[in-house]
Scaffold this active site. Sequence first.
Site, PDB file in Angstrom:
ATOM      1  CB  SER A 407      -9.929 -10.320   4.714  1.00  0.00           C
ATOM      2  OG  SER A 407      -8.955 -10.219   5.722  1.00  0.00           O
ATOM      3  CG  HIS A 428     -12.505 -11.310   1.099  1.00  0.00           C
ATOM      4  ND1 HIS A 428     -12.995 -10.065   1.453  1.00  0.00           N
ATOM      5  CD2 HIS A 428     -12.297 -11.985   2.259  1.00  0.00           C
ATOM      6  CE1 HIS A 428     -13.054  -9.991   2.783  1.00  0.00           C
ATOM      7  NE2 HIS A 428     -12.651 -11.146   3.278  1.00  0.00           N
ATOM      8  CD  GLU A 440     -14.769  -7.513  -0.919  1.00  0.00           C
ATOM      9  OE1 GLU A 440     -15.067  -6.312  -0.837  1.00  0.00           O
ATOM     10  OE2 GLU A 440     -14.082  -8.101  -0.052  1.00  0.00           O
ATOM     11  CG  ASN A 478     -12.718  -6.602   5.509  1.00  0.00           C
ATOM     12  OD1 ASN A 478     -13.857  -6.708   5.977  1.00  0.00           O
ATOM     13  ND2 ASN A 478     -11.900  -7.625   5.376  1.00  0.00           N
TER      14      ASN A 478
END
Length: 687
Positions: A407, A428, A440, A478
């Site tokens: 991540s 992801h 992702e 993130n």
Amino acid sequence: MLSPVSYSHEGNIGVISVDNPPVNALSRSVRQGLLDAITVAQSDASDIVVIICAGRTFIAGADITEFGKPPQEPYLSDLLDTIEASDKLVVAAIHGTALGGGFETALAAHSRCAVPSAKFGLPEVKLGLLPGAGGTQRTPRLAGVEAALQLMTSGNPLSAAQALDLGLIDKIVEGDLREESVAWARELVEQGAAIRRSSEQPVPDFDTELFDGYRQALGKRARGQIAPQNIVRCVEAAATQSFEDGMKVERDLFLECMQSTQSAAMQHLFLAERQAAKIDGLPIDTPKRPVESVGIIGGGTMGGGIAMSIANAGIPVTLIEINDEALARGLSIIDKNYAGSVKRGKLSEDKAAKCRALISGSTDYASLANADLVIEAVFEDPELKKQIFTRLDSVCKPGVILATNTSYQDINLIAAATNRPEDVIGLHFFSPANIMKLLEVVRAEKTADDVLATCMALAKTIRKVPAMSRVCYGFIGNRMLQPYFREAQLCVIEGATPKQVDNAMESWGMAMGPLRVADLAGIDVGYKARQALPEEQRGDPRSHRVADVLAEMGRLGQKACAVFYKSAPETRRHSSDAEVLEIIEREAAEFGIERREIPDEEIVDRLVYGLINEGMRIVEEGIAQRPSDIDVVYVYGYGFPASRGGPMHYADAMGIKRVYERVCEFRNRFGEEAWAPAPLLEKLASL
Ligand code: T1G
């Protein structure tokens, strides 16, 4: 210009055929073509008229690309009134997805037949709209008030069998639709079938409590959204007023929705989601590698969820774990999740069993020798991930795609642990991976075009919404979360309570406040990542001190126990925790912070503008292809309200100048390091 609508005859049957790829949307030329054809049919030799579509689907709605432009005649409602008023019986022959204005067109016809795989829906609410061409008035007259409310407020489609049960269609035909619908039309003529206009049907008896029930439920489920509430008002009008008066109510409330920022945001998202699936510079016909078998390394929460989302698409999966005990644990979690999906009615018993049967387990990497794709989903230890990729490099066949579910880690370094970095990519997923829609797709420096194209297409196959990111710490989602969480924790140490921060964000529209998310997702990954960084790279200590203290107390999140709240194990209900509030007070004093009242508006602006400012950097660095990809990431992966369109659309809606000025204000109050305006924001604000 050739009309996308043609009119022909099969004996005494008039056949109106729409051919407007890709989804036969009701563009102006389609509406004009339909009007011309139905008008001709009134005075020609035909006894009955069939409306049918070419290509992959019946009409899938009004043309969304025409929204926001001045409306052009013929207006859809007028066209449908003309079709319904036809002196000759009109049959709609349906395949694919009859949605929105397309379904309304079918409801204006006098009879409807469909192939078994056809789907029927009024998904306008997902665009912040409501059915604006008679759908709110005709549907309850055919299917009843409750079914109509459910169909329009959920926006989810019905199967042909369900539509038949509800009286929304009259016949399911097997075989070639054109042949069967023309044959049925001929039968109707021979039977002297009467014209049955939906608008003339009385609304079946209904429970008057239904409307208030829906208003309350939607008040919770779709907090602050206009369209769902307006749908209830329209159906109430259908149940209590004449068709004509109900249509006036529908018109007014439709326009209210169409002029709302909520609908503009949701329309933006509709197109952004489809745009996000496209890679600039990558031809649409880039060859794709076959993905007929998948291996997953790691049977934990993520590995198990990923296995389910792939098996649910009919692709066999081999789950690899370090030993039999861990494997058994991983497979039992999957069994439990399937049982839960069946219990919640998300999957039929039969479908769940078929999907589960596609998942097998092993502790031997050799069982991946023929896999087409392998996804590594072990915990975030960079060295462990490199070891796994080196090992996969030695056992997997040439041409396999090697993906990591990290991540935030540097995928270029993971790729370098193999002799085939061109076959390495980031996939992801978001927890729970069998439910969360976002994927992702992280393109590393050496990722081959066909690997990228294959994974973007695979996302659609496993019913995920893909968005491409380049490699940086935390990719798109993130990375932007850091300023968001930083500000959440700074607001807490400066004077707000965790509850105030979460309530402010949830009232603004976030699915869940940041500190409740921390409790749910856990803070162990973030804490370990911080500890791995040198002190000076950990950012403002005031923004993570409280979290560090709680982590060191073992309050790592729902897996262990709550972080910022007290959580009752049996109910998982969150409540304020006096001990946490004391720790906050104490740490604030340590920093010499004089705690103050923080208005909700400041909390929202600091968190959301933090996202936007970082989003601007991500666009200017080329990590994201386009700002709208960031909107897709945040709405489908981080619970950002669809009715606000995503952080970047929200910035446009608020006005870039205003966002820039607010960011500058925060820079002056809280410092350059956290709030230096992104160069792109500065540039756009100066335009
Ligand atoms: N208008 C214009 N373009 C549309 C469109 C539409 N309604 N629907 C799809 N497209 C384009 C889409 O942008 C994409 O383009 C291509 O078609 C393929 O779509 C008065 C006001 C039909 C289930 O909400 O749900 O009617 O990217 O990639 O996955 O009451 O598209 O290739 O250039 O999504 O197979 C109500 C919206 C409108 C249905 C097919 N209708 N569409 O899914 O393909 S409001 C909807 C869908 C309305 C009336 C009101 C899906 C689909 P491109 P795709 P797909």
